[in-house]
Design a protein around this motif. Structure first.
Motif, PDB file in Angstrom:
ATOM      1  N   TRP B 368      70.898  42.160  41.434  1.00  0.00           N
ATOM      2  CA  TRP B 368      70.576  41.842  42.830  1.00  0.00           C
ATOM      3  C   TRP B 368      71.736  42.111  43.778  1.00  0.00           C
ATOM      4  CZ3 TRP B 368      74.143  38.465  44.444  1.00  0.00           C
ATOM      5  CH2 TRP B 368      74.718  37.608  43.488  1.00  0.00           C
ATOM      6  N   HIS B 369      72.926  42.273  43.236  1.00  0.00           N
ATOM      7  CA  HIS B 369      74.090  42.470  44.107  1.00  0.00           C
ATOM      8  C   HIS B 369      74.172  43.931  44.530  1.00  0.00           C
ATOM      9  CE1 HIS B 369      77.939  41.382  45.819  1.00  0.00           C
ATOM     10  NE2 HIS B 369      78.543  42.348  45.186  1.00  0.00           N
ATOM     11  N   ARG B 370      74.038  44.180  45.823  1.00  0.00           N
ATOM     12  CA  ARG B 370      74.016  45.546  46.344  1.00  0.00           C
ATOM     13  C   ARG B 370      74.964  45.665  47.530  1.00  0.00           C
ATOM     14  NH1 ARG B 370      72.035  48.707  42.697  1.00  0.00           N
ATOM     15  NH2 ARG B 370      71.266  50.241  44.183  1.00  0.00           N
ATOM     16  N   ARG B 371      75.478  46.854  47.724  1.00  0.00           N
ATOM     17  CA  ARG B 371      76.345  47.077  48.887  1.00  0.00           C
ATOM     18  C   ARG B 371      75.539  46.970  50.182  1.00  0.00           C
ATOM     19  NH1 ARG B 371      77.952  50.665  45.076  1.00  0.00           N
ATOM     20  NH2 ARG B 371      80.024  50.347  44.216  1.00  0.00           N
ATOM     21  N   GLN B 372      76.191  46.477  51.217  1.00  0.00           N
ATOM     22  CA  GLN B 372      75.548  46.281  52.513  1.00  0.00           C
ATOM     23  C   GLN B 372      76.207  47.184  53.560  1.00  0.00           C
ATOM     24  OE1 GLN B 372      72.939  44.154  52.687  1.00  0.00           O
ATOM     25  NE2 GLN B 372      73.265  43.819  50.500  1.00  0.00           N
ATOM     26  N   PRO B 373      75.439  47.589  54.579  1.00  0.00           N
ATOM     27  CA  PRO B 373      76.024  48.466  55.608  1.00  0.00           C
ATOM     28  C   PRO B 373      77.062  47.752  56.481  1.00  0.00           C
ATOM     29  CG  PRO B 373      73.627  48.258  55.872  1.00  0.00           C
ATOM     30  CD  PRO B 373      74.017  47.345  54.773  1.00  0.00           C
ATOM     31  N   TRP B 374      77.014  46.420  56.499  1.00  0.00           N
ATOM     32  CA  TRP B 374      77.908  45.707  57.413  1.00  0.00           C
ATOM     33  C   TRP B 374      77.874  44.231  57.064  1.00  0.00           C
ATOM     34  CZ3 TRP B 374      81.675  47.695  59.984  1.00  0.00           C
ATOM     35  CH2 TRP B 374      82.262  47.044  61.092  1.00  0.00           C
ATOM     36  N   PHE B 375      78.772  43.458  57.612  1.00  0.00           N
ATOM     37  CA  PHE B 375      78.804  42.010  57.394  1.00  0.00           C
ATOM     38  C   PHE B 375      79.148  41.332  58.721  1.00  0.00           C
ATOM     39  CE2 PHE B 375      80.318  44.246  53.644  1.00  0.00           C
ATOM     40  CZ  PHE B 375      79.497  43.761  52.659  1.00  0.00           C
ATOM     41  N   ASP B 376      78.726  40.087  58.874  1.00  0.00           N
ATOM     42  CA  ASP B 376      79.170  39.334  60.054  1.00  0.00           C
ATOM     43  C   ASP B 376      80.694  39.233  60.044  1.00  0.00           C
ATOM     44  OD1 ASP B 376      76.618  38.997  60.910  1.00  0.00           O
ATOM     45  OD2 ASP B 376      76.366  37.005  60.041  1.00  0.00           O
ATOM     46  N   VAL B 377      81.227  38.868  58.878  1.00  0.00           N
ATOM     47  CA  VAL B 377      82.684  38.949  58.687  1.00  0.00           C
ATOM     48  C   VAL B 377      82.927  40.311  58.065  1.00  0.00           C
ATOM     49  CG1 VAL B 377      84.689  37.984  57.505  1.00  0.00           C
ATOM     50  CG2 VAL B 377      82.904  36.457  58.385  1.00  0.00           C
ATOM     51  N   ALA B 378      83.375  41.249  58.904  1.00  0.00           N
ATOM     52  CA  ALA B 378      83.355  42.659  58.500  1.00  0.00           C
ATOM     53  C   ALA B 378      84.734  43.175  58.135  1.00  0.00           C
ATOM     54  CB  ALA B 378      82.739  43.489  59.616  1.00  0.00           C
ATOM     55  N   CYS B 379      85.519  42.315  57.495  1.00  0.00           N
ATOM     56  CA  CYS B 379      86.895  42.713  57.168  1.00  0.00           C
ATOM     57  C   CYS B 379      86.936  43.848  56.154  1.00  0.00           C
ATOM     58  CB  CYS B 379      87.672  41.516  56.629  1.00  0.00           C
ATOM     59  SG  CYS B 379      86.798  40.575  55.370  1.00  0.00           S
ATOM     60  N   CYS B 380      86.022  43.817  55.169  1.00  0.00           N
ATOM     61  CA  CYS B 380      86.149  44.746  54.045  1.00  0.00           C
ATOM     62  C   CYS B 380      85.876  46.209  54.394  1.00  0.00           C
ATOM     63  CB  CYS B 380      85.273  44.291  52.888  1.00  0.00           C
ATOM     64  SG  CYS B 380      85.770  42.688  52.208  1.00  0.00           S
ATOM     65  N   PRO B 381      84.805  46.520  55.144  1.00  0.00           N
ATOM     66  CA  PRO B 381      84.543  47.944  55.382  1.00  0.00           C
ATOM     67  C   PRO B 381      85.725  48.706  56.013  1.00  0.00           C
ATOM     68  CG  PRO B 381      82.592  46.656  55.887  1.00  0.00           C
ATOM     69  CD  PRO B 381      83.694  45.679  55.609  1.00  0.00           C
ATOM     70  N   PRO B 382      86.282  48.243  57.138  1.00  0.00           N
ATOM     71  CA  PRO B 382      87.408  49.024  57.664  1.00  0.00           C
ATOM     72  C   PRO B 382      88.664  48.931  56.800  1.00  0.00           C
ATOM     73  CG  PRO B 382      87.039  47.056  59.010  1.00  0.00           C
ATOM     74  CD  PRO B 382      85.908  47.132  58.034  1.00  0.00           C
ATOM     75  N   ASN B 383      88.745  47.925  55.963  1.00  0.00           N
ATOM     76  CA  ASN B 383      89.926  47.792  55.113  1.00  0.00           C
ATOM     77  C   ASN B 383      89.930  48.851  54.021  1.00  0.00           C
ATOM     78  OD1 ASN B 383      92.332  46.444  54.935  1.00  0.00           O
ATOM     79  ND2 ASN B 383      91.487  44.540  54.134  1.00  0.00           N
ATOM     80  N   ILE B 384      88.776  49.044  53.373  1.00  0.00           N
ATOM     81  CA  ILE B 384      88.722  50.090  52.353  1.00  0.00           C
ATOM     82  C   ILE B 384      88.851  51.462  53.026  1.00  0.00           C
ATOM     83  CG2 ILE B 384      86.166  50.020  52.268  1.00  0.00           C
ATOM     84  CD1 ILE B 384      88.433  50.830  49.292  1.00  0.00           C
ATOM     85  N   ALA B 385      88.340  51.571  54.259  1.00  0.00           N
ATOM     86  CA  ALA B 385      88.460  52.837  54.993  1.00  0.00           C
ATOM     87  C   ALA B 385      89.923  53.164  55.267  1.00  0.00           C
ATOM     88  CB  ALA B 385      87.670  52.767  56.302  1.00  0.00           C
ATOM     89  N   ARG B 386      90.688  52.148  55.712  1.00  0.00           N
ATOM     90  CA  ARG B 386      92.091  52.483  56.039  1.00  0.00           C
ATOM     91  C   ARG B 386      92.887  52.755  54.780  1.00  0.00           C
ATOM     92  NH1 ARG B 386      95.895  47.415  57.611  1.00  0.00           N
ATOM     93  NH2 ARG B 386      95.054  45.917  56.126  1.00  0.00           N
ATOM     94  N   LEU B 387      92.480  52.155  53.661  1.00  0.00           N
ATOM     95  CA  LEU B 387      93.188  52.454  52.406  1.00  0.00           C
ATOM     96  C   LEU B 387      92.956  53.904  52.003  1.00  0.00           C
ATOM     97  CD1 LEU B 387      94.837  51.527  49.922  1.00  0.00           C
ATOM     98  CD2 LEU B 387      92.649  51.017  48.813  1.00  0.00           C
ATOM     99  N   ILE B 388      91.696  54.320  52.012  1.00  0.00           N
ATOM    100  CA  ILE B 388      91.404  55.708  51.609  1.00  0.00           C
ATOM    101  C   ILE B 388      92.049  56.689  52.584  1.00  0.00           C
ATOM    102  CG2 ILE B 388      89.552  57.415  51.318  1.00  0.00           C
ATOM    103  CD1 ILE B 388      87.782  55.108  50.283  1.00  0.00           C
ATOM    104  N   ALA B 389      91.987  56.349  53.871  1.00  0.00           N
ATOM    105  CA  ALA B 389      92.566  57.247  54.888  1.00  0.00           C
ATOM    106  C   ALA B 389      94.066  57.423  54.688  1.00  0.00           C
ATOM    107  CB  ALA B 389      92.284  56.689  56.282  1.00  0.00           C
ATOM    108  N   SER B 390      94.726  56.371  54.242  1.00  0.00           N
ATOM    109  CA  SER B 390      96.187  56.446  54.140  1.00  0.00           C
ATOM    110  C   SER B 390      96.654  56.826  52.744  1.00  0.00           C
ATOM    111  CB  SER B 390      96.801  55.112  54.558  1.00  0.00           C
ATOM    112  OG  SER B 390      96.305  54.058  53.758  1.00  0.00           O
ATOM    113  N   LEU B 391      95.706  57.122  51.861  1.00  0.00           N
ATOM    114  CA  LEU B 391      96.068  57.383  50.478  1.00  0.00           C
ATOM    115  C   LEU B 391      97.103  58.497  50.301  1.00  0.00           C
ATOM    116  CD1 LEU B 391      95.416  56.283  47.671  1.00  0.00           C
ATOM    117  CD2 LEU B 391      93.824  58.190  47.430  1.00  0.00           C
ATOM    118  N   PRO B 392      97.043  59.585  51.093  1.00  0.00           N
ATOM    119  CA  PRO B 392      98.069  60.623  50.908  1.00  0.00           C
ATOM    120  C   PRO B 392      99.495  60.073  51.000  1.00  0.00           C
ATOM    121  CG  PRO B 392      96.285  61.446  52.290  1.00  0.00           C
ATOM    122  CD  PRO B 392      96.018  59.987  52.074  1.00  0.00           C
ATOM    123  N   GLY B 393      99.643  58.967  51.711  1.00  0.00           N
ATOM    124  CA  GLY B 393     100.970  58.363  51.843  1.00  0.00           C
ATOM    125  C   GLY B 393     101.427  57.596  50.614  1.00  0.00           C
ATOM    126  N   TYR B 394     100.529  57.323  49.701  1.00  0.00           N
ATOM    127  CA  TYR B 394     100.877  56.527  48.516  1.00  0.00           C
ATOM    128  C   TYR B 394     101.344  57.378  47.332  1.00  0.00           C
ATOM    129  CZ  TYR B 394      98.725  52.252  50.436  1.00  0.00           C
ATOM    130  OH  TYR B 394      98.438  51.143  51.179  1.00  0.00           O
TER     131      TYR B 394
END
Lengths: 620, 620
Positions: B368-394
């Motif tokens: 039953w656990h599925r990914r969601q397009p968004w959350f009221d507390v939406a910390c995770c989506p942009p957080n994983i986005a900024r990690l992937i975006a900055s990956l070349p720096g790692y």
């Protein structure tokens, strides 16, 4: 189907529960009274009547703790006369009675905000508190120790019926409880309106009605948590995330309603919900509610041990619900769960010295979890107290054709049967031994049936009547009806062997993979560190071939049967994760001791576990 | 000790991350922008500048979602030029900039209640939001796509420094974050006051200071949750019940401080806390935070699989912290955890189509656990986005004597070293294959060291230089320094076998008793129902002798190496609890397939599990 036998007609003579009842009267109830005073719970009532100046202290449902203490005290006094406690009880009842408003309403929190009365039922606990007052009043009246609370309850009941009804306010309480109370008030008074109120509460629930009664700014868990997402009759499964105590109180109240109305659709739902709960979401201890988050029942098979919530109140409620299902049917499967929850999950809720309590009952712990003398939310202490106090009422029932014995507790009972009186004398060392002797003394020779419960955990066993072995099979989880013409002095002996069983779980209980629990008779055992020096009990593992034996130890934990035997210490790696190829596991032969789960955390703190790895679980 | 290599000097050429970066720019960031608009998060800024009428919408920390989107977009644009996205980014930055108040303060929630500014820092997230603005501004400036946010950040930084300082307001934020930001602002500006502010935040914390900043009526979890119960330097263990993301952000900020100040006592604490966290409280996926209740880190070894919280943000933060610890030391053990959390717990947070997200990352689920397009507390989506975006720096760092390669991702880098430029070209099919070819092109022949990470999971392996095998041992969890005079075209080949490993846990991880996780290289695998028809994956068990093999499947989940092999279906009983003697277990031979954990829940819903029972776990 079955009728209770009045508590005043039952006298405990046993060595297990009688001392607990003594402790309740001598220690638990007096110390609890002092805490009710110290924490302002009784002063809250004095404030309303003007005897003390000030405002409301504590949490909005604190009145209920006082009511549950009254109920526990009233039941306890039935079999344990104590003049000092009777006086305190009467004083408390007077203080409560004086806080009732002219229209019958009574609530020391909302007294200070009467404009908000019945507006925030999703969180306000007003009917919940009212229900506890009514139950307390019924206990007081039946016990005969303090009858005048009954008038307060009648006035309060009438007030609720006048306000909340099909042509009045369409409302239920966020926390079920009043349903049971209303049925009891109907039984006590014969006034059908109280039964109708209980039916109205059950019927109205599950239609999102609580959404209209939200308290601003208060935490809210969604309709499933409150069982307000679907009508009860439409439920086939326990809602995941439902508050465990709310759910079980509602089930108990609905079962009370079914007993009075015979509502088949409601019975169908209860019956299915019971199968789901006990078949997929209950701890081996009879505890219910696996989640700290929301004190809630989890998914099927979600039963973590270290993070078990298994609230004491939920175990008490599980006893209450199963007792009602048993009365409604005479089906032994309900008595099995009632007994299981009673001797394990519920009884663990109170310390052996009767002065401290578990709110949460984990099945594994590193040693930091200890019973506390009190809680801000103090529902559990008086709840376990009222359960123990009322235990004599759970032992016997009658039906049209005979007497039923549900719990084997040494006791004497006078039972009204078809106009005559039957005296029963039960002798047994239960829960330590499965031999039960019942001496029957009917006031006149008479044919009737004695229904003896054959526990679900039993295997084999014998029945003797007047010393003669009977050729009957004792089928686990049934009642064995012994029908004959009984004469004074007739003696029935039930000889049920108590063997040590290793219990395994459904494979989807992820927490119990390749683990077993040790059980003997109705008792679940645990390994506690203090009994097992030199080895961390979390490192103890068993093999199928390990010899285990039961032994009564008189000077341990007020006298318990321990289980001792061979086991192994698993010596392993210290890293969190490691490649299996790099791990050298080794076993060191040791001796171990297990104690009844209910008795843990009464000595030096240390690790504890119920479920023990079985290294040849899959057959070796 | 190590210095980052600028992202603009690194170009990904691989088949694993490059498509993810493309998807980020083409799908994730645009859809996320639309959601920021739809949910009023950007309008909240327009309201402050008067461009839109209305009040604040959403939760008080919603500004941070906009800032994290800006940061992610800025980093992504470094390597993925997209004019449309640059325009949107600049528009958003303008809207944000216009919402800054004259004194530098900016917060669209507290704008409407300026009298409450900095009064409720326990819950207000004001410095948390400020920190994200500053990080976004630094990203914009470094990426060169939108430099003017930097001035907003400087003014905001100055405002904070002016208000919260040793002779001003003694305050920290309930949610750490600003510490990292202040160190970055110091690095970017050279203004020491920003570093001092970070030090002040770290030093002030842990003294109960947040008790003075409680927001009335808001939920409160106790000082440990906020890491305000004890000064950071006095901590030797992770506080049980601490909010996972708060803890890891604080660790990250404190590590930034240590890198600038060399504070030994602080380093000592960080070092111990890292050992405790990764050694007792981390999932095999690198996920952190085992409790739903409070999104918190649990006790040592409390790591339930079905009820794992393992928030995506915590996994991202675990990458961030370990990257900082790595920079501070050059110790490969930090790179191991960084890689683990990146490829497993963090990467699972985003769907393969780049449009939906996990907040919670269980390691077992019924489907039953599925990914969601968004959350009221939406910390995770942009957080994983900024990690992937900055990956070349790692991927790369430099030290005084050479170049370090931390992550094996096919890429090209230009590295400044001792005044010269070294071009590195990494070729590899990682994470599917452990062969890594590094082609070195120094601008001039020069002696320096190339530090190649030997992953902690590796066993054996070879090093070749210009085709010649070197007689060096590849010691897991170290950096192998290859020091020589490098000439253009020199080629280093690291040949690390990726074998399939079965991983076992410390025996006190109750959830993993007699279970193993399947791992290959950096990837943790799981069994998902859709790949295993005809058997419930929760009933699949392994034996030590089961043959497993790895196979690349191109048209599955965008191309993955699956693990297939022999296993058994455990056929058991259907009851919740049953006496072991009454259970007949049987095994049916089957074939199974496992996929990388990060890729689960991208197809038909169904049960999933990471930890699989091993029936001869104890050796048979």
């Amino acid at each position: 189907k079955l009728r209770p036998v009045s508590m005043s007609d039952v006298k405990l003579t046993d060595g297990f529960w009688s001392p607990r009842l003594d402790k309740l009267v001598n220690v638990t109830l007096p110390t609890m009274y002092n805490l009710l005073e110290e924490t302002g719970r009784i002063d809250n009532f004095r404030v309303v009547s003007g005897r003390v100046k000030g405002g409301f202290r504590g949490i909005l449902f604190n009145d209920s703790d006082v009511y549950k203490w009254i109920e526990a005290t009233a039941w306890a006094l039935v079999n344990r006369r104590n003049d000092q406690l009777i006086k305190v009880l009467n004083d408390v009842v007077d203080i409560v009675a004086e806080a009732q408003l002219p229209d019958g309403y009574i609530n020391t929190y909302f007294y200070h905000r009467l404009g908000e009365r019945y507006r925030y039922l999703r969180q306000s606990h007003e009917l919940y508190c009212a229900g506890h007052l009514i139950q307390a009043a019924v206990a007081c009246r039946r016990s005969g120790v303090c009858v005048r609370l009954y008038n307060v309850a009648l006035r309060l009941g009438n007030h609720i019926v006048d306000v909340i009804n099909p042509s009045g306010l369409l409302a239920v309480d966020g926390h079920p409880e009043v349903e049971m109370a209303m049925v009891e008030l109907y039984r006590e008074s014969g006034d059908k309106r109280f039964l109708e109120e209980a039916v109205f509460q059950i019927e109205s629930r599950g239609r999102g009605v609580l959404r209209n009664f939200r308290m601003p700014g208060s935490w809210d868990a969604g309709d499933e948590y409150f069982i307000d997402h679907k009508p009860l009759k439409d439920l086939r499964e326990v809602p995941t995330g439902v508050h465990a105590v709310r759910f079980l109180y509602l089930m108990s109240g609905a079962t009370d309603v079914v007993m009075e109305t015979g509502d088949k659709a409601l019975w169908e739902a209860l019956s299915n919900l019971w199968v789901d709960l006990t078949g997929t979401r209950m701890y081996v201890t009879g505890g219910v509610g696996s989640r700290h988050e929301g004190e809630a029942i989890g998914e099927p098979y979600e039963l973590p041990n270290d993070r078990a919530y298994s609230e004491t109140c939920a175990a008490v409620a599980n006893v209450m619900w199963n007792y009602r299902m048993l009365l409604a049917t005479g089906d032994a499967k309900y008595a099995d769960i009632m007994e299981l929850a009673l001797y394990n999950a519920a009884l663990a809720g109170i310390s052996l010295d009767g002065k401290s309590y578990f709110y949460v009952n984990p099945l594994a712990n590193r040693g930091w979890h200890r019973r506390q003398p009190w809680f801000d939310v103090a529902c559990c202490p008086p709840n376990i107290a009222r359960l123990i106090a009322s235990l004599p009422g759970y032992i016997y029932s009658t039906s049209s054709d005979g007497v039923w014995i549900h719990l084997y507790i040494a006791s004497e009972a006078k039972v009204n049967l078809n106009g005559g009186i039957v005296e029963l004398k039960v002798n047994t060392d239960y829960p330590w031994d499965g031999e039960v002797k019942v001496t029957v003394n009917p006031s006149k020779e008479d044919e009737f049936t004695i229904y003896l419960r054959i526990p679900g955990w039993s295997r084999g066993g014998k029945l003797l009547i007047n010393g003669v072995e009977q050729g009957v099979e004792l089928k686990p989880s049934t009642y064995l009806g012994v029908k004959r013409t009984w004469r004074s002095g007739d003696e029935v002996i039930l000889r049920i062997p108590m063997s040590i069983e290793l219990i395994a779980s459904h494979p989807h209980v992820l927490a119990n993979t390749a683990r077993v629990a040790i059980k003997r008779g109705p008792l679940v055992y645990c390994l506690e560190q203090v009994d097992n020096p030199g080895v961390d009990v979390w490192d103890i593992v068993l093999k199928r071939t390990c010899r285990l034996e039961a032994k009564y130890v008189e000077n341990l934990l007020n006298g318990v049967v321990v289980i001792e035997g061979e086991a192994y210490e698993l010596r392993s790696q210290g890293e969190l994760y490691k490649s299996l190829n790099d791990i050298r596991l080794s076993l060191r032969s040791i001796k171990f001791r297990a104690i009844p789960y209910y008795a843990w955390a009464n000595r030096d703190p240390g690790p504890m576990t119920v479920w023990v790895p079985l290294i040849d679980y899959y057959g070796g």
